[in-house]
Design a protein around this motif. Structure first.
Motif, PDB file in Angstrom:
ATOM      1  N   ARG A 119       0.997  -1.189  -0.148  1.00 56.44           N
ATOM      2  CA  ARG A 119       0.046   0.032   0.113  1.00 56.44           C
ATOM      3  C   ARG A 119       0.955   1.299   0.015  1.00 56.44           C
ATOM      4  O   ARG A 119       1.174   1.919  -1.121  1.00 56.44           O
ATOM      5  N   ASP A 120       1.345   1.569   1.203  1.00 54.00           N
ATOM      6  CA  ASP A 120       1.931   2.975   1.390  1.00 54.00           C
ATOM      7  C   ASP A 120       3.463   2.947   0.233  1.00 54.00           C
ATOM      8  O   ASP A 120       3.377   4.288  -0.218  1.00 54.00           O
ATOM      9  N   HIS A 139       4.727   4.882  12.601  1.00 60.26           N
ATOM     10  CA  HIS A 139       4.759   4.897  11.194  1.00 60.26           C
ATOM     11  C   HIS A 139       5.777   6.073  10.382  1.00 60.26           C
ATOM     12  O   HIS A 139       5.142   7.285  10.900  1.00 60.26           O
ATOM     13  N   HIS A 142       7.835   7.885   7.527  1.00 62.36           N
ATOM     14  CA  HIS A 142       8.614   8.127   6.041  1.00 62.36           C
ATOM     15  C   HIS A 142      10.060   8.075   6.265  1.00 62.36           C
ATOM     16  O   HIS A 142      10.695   8.502   7.313  1.00 62.36           O
ATOM     17  N   LYS A 167       1.861   8.693  13.409  1.00 64.01           N
ATOM     18  CA  LYS A 167       2.010   8.621  11.973  1.00 64.01           C
ATOM     19  C   LYS A 167       2.989   9.630  11.582  1.00 64.01           C
ATOM     20  O   LYS A 167       2.271  11.054  11.686  1.00 64.01           O
ATOM     21  N   HIS A 223       9.450   4.452   2.798  1.00 64.84           N
ATOM     22  CA  HIS A 223       9.860   4.312   4.318  1.00 64.84           C
ATOM     23  C   HIS A 223      11.154   3.489   4.388  1.00 64.84           C
ATOM     24  O   HIS A 223      11.852   3.305   3.352  1.00 64.84           O
TER      25      HIS A 223
HETATM   26 CO    CO Z   1       2.767   6.765   5.158  1.00 64.11          CO
END
Ligand code: CO
Length: 502
Positions: A13-14, A206, A208, A175, A242
């Protein structure tokens, strides 16, 4: 034996949302599902965010079918999704009954963990979704959008975590979509939440990778007691994506912390996506290295590639830097919202307009609504002058209540409207697709029977909307006509005409 650190894998997904504009087709993910399911992840994030929109807008793929396929192919591991609270996966607020149906259907189709956030951190916008998920027996993860501003302190975030727990959240996610969480604040925040909310509060982080500092933040968060960290298999990692999964496993050696990941299962996944990414080159962001300017601009990875694409599509790719400098000003004017969908697009697009046409010469109705509280409350004060302009433009007052309280029940009306569409399959899932993306779904329902199409094989079909080329003067004279830029915001096109500088 040290403490076991759990990992959420983001590659389905991300990772591709951040690095290749969410365009990855299901057929490129299916071959690795078995390895991912057996690699020992706490969860596999594979749905939600922008994937639903991308499925119907670009891939002619039914997002619910995608979810069911993931469930079937990955029976052992929790499936996880990103949910924008009262916005679901669309771009407006939905009435509570629609939110409840969505959560119920997602759970029934196989979703296990709902990571629920609100772009403004207005927790009133999470309540209905948290309650609805809990009724299904699945996990409702309450999310704090991390950002940096004069009004966002560690104490304020800890308080937010406590409120989420009080609302019934099963776990807390921090996040950090823009890679702003530096190592020491990561430590302080995780420790503070554990101390305030209880050591048994499961904390997910989470981050990045965009600024280059967050791999160390993961380590400091682990030292502070963080339970689950998010990473992505290395061949689709770093840049605005990430930190790499395999590097996390290696980093922890000798620290007293360890994962239960099986690198033998992860290597084939890495090799697969190393090949896949070549076929999506045309969607890859230019920002593939490290950018510490983001500590000033605060622009998250997904927003960066989006804005870049929009500007490029308008032949204004050289103005990215200017827009990046305008974003913090627009953000301050609007009360320091965190920048994440949809606030990132709203603030980002307004910044694009400010740069192309002059400050607030053109105000999008979305930005005006943000100013007026129709997305929720921001932590900071708003610029009074800009607020006044928004009020005058929208012809409606600023509000302080929960935006969804203004909405009437809308399910029956949505069902009737969806039922009238060619290709509607009669399911509640289709009604939800229509509810979130009325225009796009109308087209999608008609073409669905043709089956999913991969943009990796058909790069021509993937081009973003292009504005008509400016009329060239006779004999190739310098253009004097205004140029029309088309900027897509929340799935809608805005046109703006700009006269060339004298
Ligand atoms: Co994200």
């Amino acid at each position: 034996m040290g403490r076991q650190i759990e990992v959420t894998e983001l590659i389905l997904r991300d990772a591709h949302q951040s690095l290749m504009a969410t365009r990855m087709a299901m057929e490129d993910m299916v071959p690795v599902c078995e390895d991912l399911d057996n690699a020992g992840f706490w969860s596999l994030e594979c749905w939600g965010g922008a994937t639903y929109d991308a499925c119907i807008r670009y891939l002619n793929e039914d997002p619910w079918e995608r979810l069911r396929t993931f469930r079937e192919l990955m029976p052992k591991t929790r499936l996880q999704m990103l949910l924008r609270g009262q916005n679901l996966l669309g771009y407006r607020h939905y009435e509570d009954g629609v939110v409840e149906r969505f959560c119920d259907k997602a759970a029934k189709n196989g979703m296990d963990v709902f990571r629920i956030f609100d772009a403004l951190n207005d927790l009133r916008n999470l309540k209905t979704a948290i309650d609805a998920v809990k009724r299904t027996g699945k996990e409702a993860q309450g999310t704090i959008c991390y950002t940096v501003s004069p009004v966002h302190t560690t104490e304020a975030f800890i308080e937010m975590a406590q409120q989420l727990k009080d609302m019934g959240a099963d776990s807390i996610c921090i996040k950090d979509m823009a890679a702003l969480l530096k190592p020491q604040p990561a430590y302080d925040l995780v420790r503070g939440i554990k101390q305030t909310c209880g050591e048994d509060t499961r904390i997910h982080l989470h981050c990045h990778a965009t600024t280059g500092v967050t791999f160390v933040s993961l380590m400091k968060a682990i030292e502070a007691g963080c339970d689950v960290v998010d990473t992505s298999v290395s061949s689709l990692s770093l840049g605005s994506g990430h930190n790499p999964t395999e590097a996390l496993v290696e980093m922890l050696e000798g620290t007293g912390y360890e994962t239960r990941l099986d690198l033998k299962r992860i290597r084939p996944v890495r090799d697969h996506f190393a090949e896949v990414r070549k076929r999506y080159r045309h969607f890859m962001s230019d920002f593939t290295v490290i950018d510490t300017d983001i500590f000033e601009s605060q622009i998250p990875g997904g927003m960066l590639s989006n804005m870049e694409n929009q500007l490029k599509g308008q032949g204004a790719g050289d103005r990215v830097r200017e827009v990046m400098e305008e974003v913090p000003r627009v953000r301050a004017d609007s009360g320091f919202p965190p920048l994440v969908t949809p606030s990132s697009q709203i603030v980002g697009t307004q910044a694009v307009f400010n740069v192309l046409t002059g400050r607030y010469k053109t105000m999008t109705s979305e930005f005006a609504d943000l100013m007026l509280g129709y997305y929720g409350t921001t932590q900071g004060e708003k610029n009074a002058e800009v607020l006044q302009q928004a009020e005058a433009q929208q012809q409606k007052p600023a509000i302080t209540g929960r935006p969804a309280d203004l909405l009437e029940p809308e399910w029956d009306q949505l069902r009737d409207a969806a039922a009238a569409l060619e290709g509607f399959n009669g399911s509640d899932e289709d009604v939800l697709t229509y509810a979130m993306f009325p225009q796009v779904s109308t087209k999608f329902f008609k073409t669905r029977h043709e089956g999913a199409k991969s943009l990796a094989k058909d790069p021509e079909a993937s081009k973003t909307t292009e504005a008509p080329a400016p009329a060239a003067g006779a004999g190739g004279a310098a253009r004097k006509d205004p140029v029309t830029y088309v900027v897509t915001l929340n799935g809608r096109e805005h046109q703006v005409r700009v006269s060339p500088a004298a």
